[in-house]
Scaffold this motif. Structure first.
Motif, PDB file in Angstrom:
ATOM      1  N   LYS A  65      22.046 -15.087  16.210  1.00  0.00           N
ATOM      2  CA  LYS A  65      20.922 -14.757  16.885  1.00  0.00           C
ATOM      3  C   LYS A  65      19.434 -14.241  16.348  1.00  0.00           C
ATOM      4  N   TYR A  66      19.254 -14.376  15.041  1.00  0.00           N
ATOM      5  CA  TYR A  66      18.069 -14.256  14.198  1.00  0.00           C
ATOM      6  C   TYR A  66      17.946 -14.813  12.817  1.00  0.00           C
ATOM      7  N   ALA A  67      16.962 -14.873  12.179  1.00  0.00           N
ATOM      8  CA  ALA A  67      16.781 -15.290  10.875  1.00  0.00           C
ATOM      9  C   ALA A  67      16.192 -14.357  10.214  1.00  0.00           C
ATOM     10  N   ALA A  68      16.451 -13.953   8.975  1.00  0.00           N
ATOM     11  CA  ALA A  68      15.910 -12.730   8.149  1.00  0.00           C
ATOM     12  C   ALA A  68      15.219 -13.494   6.935  1.00  0.00           C
ATOM     13  N   LEU A  69      14.176 -13.106   6.555  1.00  0.00           N
ATOM     14  CA  LEU A  69      13.750 -13.899   5.202  1.00  0.00           C
ATOM     15  C   LEU A  69      12.523 -12.713   4.805  1.00  0.00           C
ATOM     16  N   HIS A  70      12.499 -12.867   3.094  1.00  0.00           N
ATOM     17  CA  HIS A  70      11.565 -12.294   2.305  1.00  0.00           C
ATOM     18  C   HIS A  70      10.325 -12.972   2.583  1.00  0.00           C
ATOM     19  N   ILE A  71       9.227 -12.261   2.810  1.00  0.00           N
ATOM     20  CA  ILE A  71       7.674 -12.880   2.652  1.00  0.00           C
ATOM     21  C   ILE A  71       7.063 -12.031   1.471  1.00  0.00           C
ATOM     22  N   ILE A  72       6.854 -12.854   0.555  1.00  0.00           N
ATOM     23  CA  ILE A  72       6.499 -12.351  -0.806  1.00  0.00           C
ATOM     24  C   ILE A  72       4.669 -12.314  -0.622  1.00  0.00           C
ATOM     25  N   ALA A  73       4.292 -11.515  -1.687  1.00  0.00           N
ATOM     26  CA  ALA A  73       2.797 -11.520  -1.881  1.00  0.00           C
ATOM     27  C   ALA A  73       2.163 -13.097  -2.449  1.00  0.00           C
ATOM     28  N   GLN A  74       1.065 -13.319  -2.291  1.00  0.00           N
ATOM     29  CA  GLN A  74       0.599 -14.665  -2.735  1.00  0.00           C
ATOM     30  C   GLN A  74       0.662 -14.675  -4.201  1.00  0.00           C
ATOM     31  N   GLY A 121      10.661 -10.169   6.978  1.00  0.00           N
ATOM     32  CA  GLY A 121      10.568 -11.022   8.346  1.00  0.00           C
ATOM     33  C   GLY A 121      11.750 -11.180   9.379  1.00  0.00           C
ATOM     34  N   ILE A 122      11.797 -10.873  10.662  1.00  0.00           N
ATOM     35  CA  ILE A 122      13.003 -11.123  11.380  1.00  0.00           C
ATOM     36  C   ILE A 122      12.547 -11.931  12.606  1.00  0.00           C
ATOM     37  N   TYR A 123      13.230 -13.343  12.551  1.00  0.00           N
ATOM     38  CA  TYR A 123      12.636 -14.171  13.585  1.00  0.00           C
ATOM     39  C   TYR A 123      13.703 -14.009  14.742  1.00  0.00           C
ATOM     40  N   ILE A 124      13.396 -13.560  15.869  1.00  0.00           N
ATOM     41  CA  ILE A 124      14.456 -13.600  16.908  1.00  0.00           C
ATOM     42  C   ILE A 124      14.276 -14.931  17.713  1.00  0.00           C
ATOM     43  N   PHE A 125      15.547 -15.878  17.794  1.00  0.00           N
ATOM     44  CA  PHE A 125      15.388 -16.859  18.188  1.00  0.00           C
ATOM     45  C   PHE A 125      15.224 -16.937  19.808  1.00  0.00           C
ATOM     46  N   GLN A 126      15.919 -16.109  20.464  1.00  0.00           N
ATOM     47  CA  GLN A 126      15.827 -15.905  21.878  1.00  0.00           C
ATOM     48  C   GLN A 126      14.447 -15.761  22.629  1.00  0.00           C
ATOM     49  N   HIS A 127      13.616 -15.024  21.567  1.00  0.00           N
ATOM     50  CA  HIS A 127      12.382 -14.393  22.377  1.00  0.00           C
ATOM     51  C   HIS A 127      11.317 -15.285  21.579  1.00  0.00           C
TER      52      HIS A 127
END
Length: 359
Positions: free
Chosen positions: A5-14, A37-43
């Motif tokens: 239902k969602y994907a989670a990811l690390h967003i690291i500093a540049q 970062g949490i990307y909700i597919f449905q929304h």
């Protein structure tokens, strides 16, 4: 996520930001922390949570997860401004008013699709069950003594405090069903600590120490090893853990650093090469031997020991037979041969009995 239902990811500093801070000789604690970062597919939406150290999913289908903060969010002051009062002589702080040192950061048991959440402060370690239905937390702080609280939170009921008192805990481990939990616990206040194996199952209100330092099945002067995380058999009937000789008390050092000589001593009589000894020093200091606790029978059995160092389990750790290996007496051969030798044993997991298969 396992529920898709969602994907989670690390967003690291540049990278260039980190590089500039390194050039400026800044400490790693001053570096920007990762963002979850949490990307909700449905929304088709992205939720960002700053200053996250780590996160974990369950193995099976579930939308629940746990994330652990690297820096706690500042608490908002909602109190109204008070009128200024005349200064009074401050009394000395009582022992109970001394500042408590918090050893952990906030962890959150969260379902991003429903936004249901449960927050715990001072968390040093966390775990989530395979099905995501329960999360566990170890919270530590220090005032006059080390203090620890072990909490579990089922997704649909109130949290349960399994232990709350002096000591330390580590290595939370759920069984496959999420209805049983094992962890290591010590109430020792000295620097050298002896650990016990603690156990909880669904329906109980606290954890019980099932293998203590004086358990009759432990070898004399042995205890549960802090260097091996316990784990369950797939059927939930057994807990496997490590045991080892009791750690020695550290002798008080009375010699200044500039008067110490540091050297490595090796003899051709040694069974291992010096390079091998140095490479494996940490492993040898943390060496432990597999044991099992049969939950229904309320019985502990030692499987491995100094005469047979290794035991391999089978059938998702459900098997009643295991394969034991004893290789110490062949160590000398590895100094001139690129072959590993061992004696092989058939080990009965229920009794610990061994039968030599071949040398």
């Amino acid at each position: 996520s396992p529920s898709s239902k969602y994907a989670a990811l690390h967003i690291i500093a540049q990278e260039d930001t980190i590089r500039k801070l390194k050039i400026a000789k800044k400490k790693p604690d001053d570096f920007p922390k990762d963002t979850l970062g949490i990307y909700i597919f449905q929304h088709d939406s992205l939720i960002k949570i700053p200053n996250v150290k780590s996160f974990a999913f369950p193995k099976d289908s579930s939308s629940w997860m746990v994330y652990h903060k690297a820096i706690d969010d500042p608490k908002k002051d909602t109190s109204k401004k008070k009128k200024k009062k005349k200064k009074k002589c401050k009394k000395k702080k009582e022992a109970s008013e001394k500042k408590v040192k918090k050893d952990g950061k906030t962890a959150v048991y969260w379902n991003p699709t429903t936004n249901k959440r449960f927050e715990v402060e001072n968390v040093k370690e966390y775990a989530i069950s395979d099905g995501g239905e329960t999360a566990g937390f170890i919270c530590e702080w220090k005032d006059s003594l080390d203090s620890v609280k072990v909490i579990i939170k089922p997704y649909d009921t109130k949290e349960i405090i399994l232990y709350n008192g002096p000591g330390k805990a580590k290595h939370l481990a759920f069984d496959k069903s999420g209805t049983q939990l094992a962890f290591l616990l010590t109430t020792d206040t000295s620097k050298t600590k002896l650990y016990t194996l603690a156990f909880w199952r669904k329906g109980e209100t606290k954890a019980n120490q099932i293998v203590g330092t004086s358990h009759p099945s432990l070898k004399k002067e042995w205890s549960v090893s802090e260097h091996k995380k316990p784990f369950f058999s797939d059927n939930g009937e057994r807990i496997f853990f490590g045991t080892a000789p009791n750690p020695l008390e550290e002798i008080k050092d009375t010699i200044p650093e500039d008067e110490k000589a540091v050297l490595d001593v090796w003899s051709w009589h040694d069974k291992d090469l010096q390079t091998f000894q140095l490479k494996n020093l940490k492993d040898e200091l943390q060496r432990n031997y597999l044991a099992v606790y049969h939950i229904v029978e309320n019985k502990m059995v030692q499987l491995a020991d100094e005469s047979m160092e290794s035991v391999n389990l089978y059938n998702y750790n459900n098997g009643l037979k295991a394969l034991g290996l004893a290789s110490k007496k062949y160590s000398l051969y590895t100094t001139w041969e690129a072959v590993s030798y061992a004696d092989y044993y058939l080990v009965d997991v229920k009794t610990g009995e061994r039968k030599l298969l071949f040398e």
